[in-house]
Design a protein around this motif. Structure first.
Motif, short mmCIF file in Angstrom:
data_model
loop_
_atom_site.label_atom_id
_atom_site.label_comp_id
_atom_site.label_asym_id
_atom_site.label_seq_id
_atom_site.Cartn_x
_atom_site.Cartn_y
_atom_site.Cartn_z
N PHE A 51 -3.79 -6.48 9.92
CA PHE A 51 -2.49 -6.37 10.57
C PHE A 51 -2.34 -5.03 11.28
O PHE A 51 -1.74 -4.96 12.36
CB PHE A 51 -1.38 -6.56 9.54
CG PHE A 51 -1.24 -7.97 9.04
CD1 PHE A 51 -1.09 -9.02 9.93
CD2 PHE A 51 -1.29 -8.25 7.69
CE1 PHE A 51 -0.99 -10.33 9.48
CE2 PHE A 51 -1.19 -9.55 7.23
CZ PHE A 51 -1.03 -10.59 8.12
N GLY A 52 -2.88 -3.99 10.70
CA GLY A 52 -2.82 -2.69 11.34
C GLY A 52 -3.55 -2.66 12.67
O GLY A 52 -3.07 -2.08 13.65
N LEU A 53 -4.71 -3.31 12.73
CA LEU A 53 -5.48 -3.36 13.97
C LEU A 53 -4.82 -4.27 14.99
O LEU A 53 -4.78 -3.96 16.19
CB LEU A 53 -6.91 -3.82 13.68
CG LEU A 53 -7.79 -2.81 12.95
CD1 LEU A 53 -9.12 -3.43 12.56
CD2 LEU A 53 -8.02 -1.56 13.81
N LEU A 54 -4.31 -5.41 14.54
CA LEU A 54 -3.64 -6.34 15.46
C LEU A 54 -2.42 -5.69 16.10
O LEU A 54 -2.13 -5.90 17.28
CB LEU A 54 -3.24 -7.61 14.72
CG LEU A 54 -4.38 -8.56 14.33
CD1 LEU A 54 -3.86 -9.69 13.45
CD2 LEU A 54 -5.05 -9.13 15.58
N LEU A 55 -1.69 -4.90 15.30
CA LEU A 55 -0.48 -4.25 15.80
C LEU A 55 -0.75 -2.88 16.42
O LEU A 55 0.17 -2.23 16.92
CB LEU A 55 0.53 -4.09 14.66
CG LEU A 55 1.05 -5.39 14.05
CD1 LEU A 55 1.91 -5.09 12.83
CD2 LEU A 55 1.85 -6.19 15.08
N ARG A 56 -2.04 -2.47 16.34
CA ARG A 56 -2.46 -1.16 16.87
C ARG A 56 -1.71 0.00 16.20
O ARG A 56 -1.38 1.00 16.84
CB ARG A 56 -2.26 -1.10 18.39
CG ARG A 56 -3.09 -2.12 19.17
CD ARG A 56 -2.89 -1.95 20.67
NE ARG A 56 -3.77 -2.80 21.44
CZ ARG A 56 -3.47 -4.05 21.83
NH1 ARG A 56 -2.28 -4.56 21.50
NH2 ARG A 56 -4.32 -4.76 22.54
#
Length: 210
Positions: A179-184
């Motif tokens: 989720f952190g990577l998807l949301l940057r």
């Protein structure tokens, strides 16, 4: 007269690609274009032009854009379907290894981009929804689900629903990172960070089902 190569063919003549090579080339080109432009905005004409093939040739290999996307998704999901190799290791060691491999793959830059594409496009494309259904995502077709089911049958784990167990394990190990990577909102974790989170997820899992 045109010069000939040592093998007897005319020098400079491009080698004819096999059917399998043309197919792989189209999948690679389409993948790049879908990620750059989006699925709906990319046409078969665009793909043919970028691949250096005629539209007729493209349609001979993939009669529809949805079939090309299906082939792309099959390649994308391949690591999730590879058989689990036990190699005489304990179930816990196998589980750690499999989860580390799957999580690191899912968090790679290309896979995050593909996940963003699916999230953005699926609500507006029947093609993608049909492909996802055909692929059987989340319905027990992954290698982890099959391995957990086999181990449960042997009595290694007390699991009633291997599909749910596999999903719970994967998201316990990958969820925060994903989720952190998807949301940057966070950087890509190191392999050591992934291994530590996988170890925590496996420990919790084993305490509950062994």
């Amino acid at each position: 007269m045109p010069a000939r190569s040592p093998g007897g063919s005319h020098a400079g003549r491009p080698r004819q690609m096999s059917e399998a090579e043309r197919r792989a080339h189209l999948v690679a080109v389409a993948g790049t274009m879908f990620l750059q432009r989006g699925y709906r905005a990319t046409t078969m004409d665009d793909i043919a032009q970028c691949a250096g093939m005629s539209k007729k040739t493209v349609y001979q290999i993939f009669p529809a854009k949805s079939e090309l996307f299906d082939a792309l998704l099959t390649a994308w999901l391949a690591p999730f379907t590879l058989p689990v190799e036990t190699g005489g290791r304990s179930p816990r060691e196998v589980l750690n290894d499999v989860l580390c491999r799957l999580v690191n793959f899912a968090l790679s830059e290309r896979q995050i981009s593909m996940t963003r594409l699916l999230i953005a496009e699926t609500p507006y494309s029947k093609d993608i929804a049909i492909v996802l259904e055909r692929q059987g995502i989340g319905r027990g077709k992954g290698a982890l689900e099959r391995w957990l089911a086999a181990e449960a049958a042997l009595g290694t784990f007390r699991i009633d629903d291997p599909e749910n167990a596999a999903g719970t394990l994967f998201f316990a190990a990958a969820g925060d990172f994903l989720f952190g990577l998807l949301l940057r909102t966070r950087p890509r974790p190191s392999a050591e960070d992934v291994a530590a989170q996988v170890e925590r997820a496996v420990t919790t899992f084993c305490q509950q089902v062994v």
